[in-house]
Write a protein that holds these residues in place. Structure first.
Motif, short mmCIF file in Angstrom:
data_model
loop_
_atom_site.label_atom_id
_atom_site.label_comp_id
_atom_site.label_asym_id
_atom_site.label_seq_id
_atom_site.Cartn_x
_atom_site.Cartn_y
_atom_site.Cartn_z
N THR A 120 9.27 -10.45 0.10
CA THR A 120 8.04 -9.66 0.26
C THR A 120 7.81 -8.79 -0.96
O THR A 120 6.69 -8.72 -1.48
N ASP A 121 8.86 -8.13 -1.45
CA ASP A 121 8.73 -7.28 -2.63
C ASP A 121 8.31 -8.09 -3.85
O ASP A 121 7.45 -7.67 -4.61
N GLU A 122 8.90 -9.27 -4.03
CA GLU A 122 8.56 -10.11 -5.19
C GLU A 122 7.11 -10.58 -5.13
O GLU A 122 6.45 -10.70 -6.14
N SER A 123 6.60 -10.84 -3.92
CA SER A 123 5.23 -11.32 -3.81
C SER A 123 4.24 -10.27 -4.29
O SER A 123 3.17 -10.61 -4.77
N PHE A 124 4.60 -9.00 -4.20
CA PHE A 124 3.71 -7.95 -4.70
C PHE A 124 3.95 -7.67 -6.18
O PHE A 124 3.05 -7.28 -6.88
N ASP A 125 5.16 -7.88 -6.65
CA ASP A 125 5.50 -7.56 -8.03
C ASP A 125 5.04 -8.61 -9.04
O ASP A 125 4.90 -8.30 -10.21
N ASP A 126 4.81 -9.84 -8.59
CA ASP A 126 4.50 -10.88 -9.57
C ASP A 126 3.02 -10.96 -9.92
O ASP A 126 2.60 -11.81 -10.70
N GLY A 127 2.19 -10.09 -9.34
CA GLY A 127 0.79 -10.02 -9.70
C GLY A 127 -0.10 -11.02 -8.99
O GLY A 127 -1.30 -11.06 -9.22
N HIS A 128 0.45 -11.84 -8.13
CA HIS A 128 -0.37 -12.81 -7.41
C HIS A 128 -1.00 -12.15 -6.19
O HIS A 128 -0.47 -11.19 -5.63
N SER A 129 -2.12 -12.72 -5.79
CA SER A 129 -2.79 -12.22 -4.60
C SER A 129 -1.97 -12.58 -3.36
O SER A 129 -1.46 -13.69 -3.25
N VAL A 130 -1.84 -11.64 -2.45
CA VAL A 130 -1.08 -11.86 -1.23
C VAL A 130 -1.99 -11.58 -0.04
O VAL A 130 -2.74 -10.61 -0.04
N ASP A 131 -1.93 -12.43 0.96
CA ASP A 131 -2.70 -12.22 2.16
C ASP A 131 -2.14 -10.99 2.88
O ASP A 131 -1.01 -10.99 3.35
N THR A 132 -2.92 -9.93 2.95
CA THR A 132 -2.45 -8.67 3.53
C THR A 132 -2.04 -8.84 4.98
O THR A 132 -1.03 -8.32 5.42
N TRP A 133 -2.81 -9.59 5.75
CA TRP A 133 -2.48 -9.78 7.17
C TRP A 133 -1.11 -10.41 7.31
O TRP A 133 -0.29 -9.95 8.09
N LYS A 134 -0.85 -11.47 6.54
CA LYS A 134 0.43 -12.15 6.64
C LYS A 134 1.57 -11.23 6.20
O LYS A 134 2.63 -11.23 6.81
N SER A 135 1.37 -10.46 5.15
CA SER A 135 2.44 -9.59 4.69
C SER A 135 2.72 -8.49 5.71
O SER A 135 3.87 -8.11 5.91
N GLU A 136 1.68 -7.99 6.39
CA GLU A 136 1.88 -6.99 7.42
C GLU A 136 2.65 -7.58 8.61
O GLU A 136 3.54 -6.94 9.17
N GLU A 137 2.32 -8.80 8.99
CA GLU A 137 3.03 -9.47 10.08
C GLU A 137 4.48 -9.72 9.69
O GLU A 137 5.39 -9.57 10.51
N PHE A 138 4.70 -10.07 8.45
CA PHE A 138 6.05 -10.33 7.95
C PHE A 138 6.87 -9.04 7.98
O PHE A 138 8.00 -9.02 8.44
N ARG A 139 6.29 -7.96 7.51
CA ARG A 139 6.98 -6.67 7.55
C ARG A 139 7.28 -6.24 8.98
O ARG A 139 8.34 -5.69 9.26
N ALA A 140 6.36 -6.50 9.90
CA ALA A 140 6.59 -6.16 11.30
C ALA A 140 7.77 -6.96 11.86
O ALA A 140 8.59 -6.43 12.61
N ALA A 141 7.87 -8.22 11.48
CA ALA A 141 9.00 -9.05 11.92
C ALA A 141 10.31 -8.52 11.36
O ALA A 141 11.34 -8.50 12.06
#
Length: 74
Positions: free
Chosen positions: A32-53
């Motif tokens: 999750t951290d790498e997906s934000f650090d590499d500059g690529h667009s990330v689906d916010t909904w999916k990342s929020e669900e992933f963090r909740a899990a």
């Protein structure tokens, strides 16, 4: 199987499950951290669900550890 050996087997299995969850949480947090650090667009909904899990897994780990720390009454 005696009650004592059964409890020992249950404790060992629970310990293994906790370790597996810890590793999964750690790898998921890294991903999750790498997906934000590499500059690529990330689906916010999916990342929020992933963090909740991840948070649910961490809560399960804490509950399991607390249960293992309690003295058994038999």
């Amino acid at each position: 199987m005696t009650q004592s050996s059964r409890n020992g087997a249950d404790t060992k299995l629970l310990s293994e499950a906790i370790e597996a969850l810890r590793e999964l949480v750690s790898r998921a947090q890294d991903a999750t951290d790498e997906s934000f650090d590499d500059g690529h667009s990330v689906d916010t909904w999916k990342s929020e669900e992933f963090r909740a899990a991840i948070e649910r897994a961490e809560a399960v780990i804490a509950k399991a550890q607390a249960a293992m720390a309690e003295p058994r009454t038999e």
